[in-house]
Scaffold this active site. Structure first.
Site, short mmCIF file in Angstrom:
data_model
loop_
_atom_site.label_atom_id
_atom_site.label_comp_id
_atom_site.label_asym_id
_atom_site.label_seq_id
_atom_site.Cartn_x
_atom_site.Cartn_y
_atom_site.Cartn_z
CB ILE A 150 -0.88 0.03 1.27
CG1 ILE A 150 -1.66 -1.27 1.08
CG2 ILE A 150 -1.72 1.24 1.32
CD1 ILE A 150 -2.87 -1.31 2.49
NE ARG A 231 -5.70 -3.79 10.69
CZ ARG A 231 -5.98 -3.92 9.47
NH1 ARG A 231 -6.57 -2.61 9.18
NH2 ARG A 231 -6.27 -4.78 9.00
CG ASP A 254 -10.70 4.05 6.62
OD1 ASP A 254 -11.88 4.51 6.78
OD2 ASP A 254 -10.30 2.95 6.13
CD GLU A 259 -11.84 0.10 13.53
OE1 GLU A 259 -12.29 -0.66 12.43
OE2 GLU A 259 -10.87 1.12 13.12
CG HIS A 281 -11.40 -0.01 9.38
ND1 HIS A 281 -11.27 -0.75 10.37
CD2 HIS A 281 -10.71 -0.40 8.39
CE1 HIS A 281 -10.06 -1.34 9.89
NE2 HIS A 281 -9.71 -1.27 8.78
N GLY A 283 -11.18 1.54 3.73
CA GLY A 283 -10.07 1.49 3.10
C GLY A 283 -10.22 0.41 1.89
CB ALA A 284 -10.00 -3.14 2.14
#
Length: 395
Positions: A150, A231, A254, A259, A281, A283-284
């Protein structure tokens, strides 16, 4: 082969698993607390965000493989899985494009105040003069913490945008950075001091927990950007709350410490949310990434079914501690290796690893056994003299 999918996975992947002959159970809305009641006789568990703890593994006597349909495995109790002999595998690099895209999006959003722009417009406020002030990203220095798949993609996009990119990573050398056209930072603190924008792309571990702490944040430039799409545990959120306002840091997150799970509806860090540009969260979470990850999950299951070993294992020991290799050439007959194993057991010698290869024609084979102790000459002679053994030797 019984598979429990305790998260969302594409229909095509489910069909592919079923075409292998697997019995697939779908529980896309499962939370961590639901798993113990859902495991039953599942042999393979596939998850994305759902946490897998001791209780889930204790409830699954048949479980032998957990697949994280993504890269990070911090939601899985790896130590306990290893103690129970359960393989854990992931899908590294398959969400890299999606996370890199969101990172760049956050970078632009911070520079152009896109979130506040939108909020004001929705509230009927027109402030063109105020929102016309932006530094721009071209020529600014981006510091990347962690240069995996990434981080490397983020660096490439930023370079195309005309940014100066530098990086720190445990595996990065000055020569490698030069080859990639990047500046080299010897330490994270060097990167903090010299970057206009810091973007985090590290895996969660004991070594990286709170790597971005108070001292790191204090070292950052005034009005610098901090972006975390990796993370939440890597950033000390308490220190972030205290420092970001006083230093005028601009923050985009993110991911967050502690969380909520994917099925939960309340975000507990409301004070932090007022200070940042934030996403959930995600991102993916693109179709491209979901398809790539789903395809990789199928490949992992195929590998495990055919060889007993999954692709991308994350809890296998890096290197065997065995010091002795016993190589046994033998005829491919029933019971040959069982007799060899009995002889080693009787000598109180443990087999760390074992691999048996069959030669073409199927008449002969060679078995390599990694042992924790050296067999005596007596044991070697005993094995060599067994029926259907061609030769036994230490290497």
């Amino acid at each position: 082969m019984k598979i429990l999918i305790a998260d969302k996975l594409s229909d095509n992947a489910v069909k592919a698993l079923e075409n292998m002959g697997a019995s697939v159970r779908l529980e896309p809305d499962a939370a961590a607390g639901d798993l113990p009641q859902l495991m039953n006789d599942a042999e393979i568990l596939i998850v994305r965000s759902t946490k897998v703890n001791k209780a889930a593994m204790d409830a699954a006597s048949s479980l032998s493989l957990i697949i994280r349909a993504g890269a990070g495995v911090n939601t899985i109790d790896l130590e306990y899985a290893s103690a129970l002999g359960i393989h854990v595998a992931n899908c590294p690099g398959k969400n890299a494009d999606a996370v890199a895209e969101l990172t760049i999006g956050h970078m632009i959003a911070l520079d152009r105040n896109i979130v506040d722009n939108s909020i004001d417009l929705r509230n009927g406020v027109w402030n063109k003069k105020g929102y016309s002030k932006a530094r721009g990203l071209k020529g600014r220095t981006l510091g990347i913490l962690g240069l995996g798949s990434i981080g490397t993609k983020v660096a490439a996009v930023a370079q195309v945008m005309g940014m100066n990119v530098q990086a720190w990573s445990r595996s990065l050398t000055e020569q490698k950075a030069k080859t990639m056209g990047l500046g080299f930072c010897p330490t994270p603190m060097d990167l903090a001091r010299s970057s206009d924008i810091v973007s985090i792309h590290l895996a969660a571990s004991n070594d990286t927990r709170h790597l971005v702490d108070r001292s790191f944040l204090e070292a950052m430039k005034e009005s610098a950007f901090l972006i975390n799409t990796s993370r939440g545990e890597i950033v000390d959120s308490a220190a972030l709350m205290e420092i970001c306002s006083s230093k005028s840091l601009k923050i985009a997150l993110d991911v967050y410490e502690d969380e909520p799970g994917a099925s939960e509806k309340t975000f507990p860090h409301t004070e932090l949310a007022q200070l940042i540009t934030g996403t959930h969260h995600i991102g993916a979470s693109t179709q491209q990434a979901a398809d790539a990850i789903a395809d990789e999950v199928v490949k992992i299951v195929e590998s495990y079914r055919s060889s007993g070993k999954p692709l991308h294992p994350v809890n296998a020991r890096d290197k065997s501690t065995a010091q002795f290799n016993l190589v046994v050439r033998h005829f491919n007959k029933v019971g040959v290796l069982a007799a060899v194993l009995d002889a080693l057991r009787n000598a109180d010698i443990n087999i760390e690893e074992m691999e048996n290869s069959i030669f073409s024609g199927g008449e002969a084979a060679v078995c390599t056994l990694k042992l924790d102790d050296r067999p005596s000459d007596v044991i070697l002679n005993e094995i060599s003299s067994m029926d259907n053994i061609i030769k036994a030797s230490l290497k």
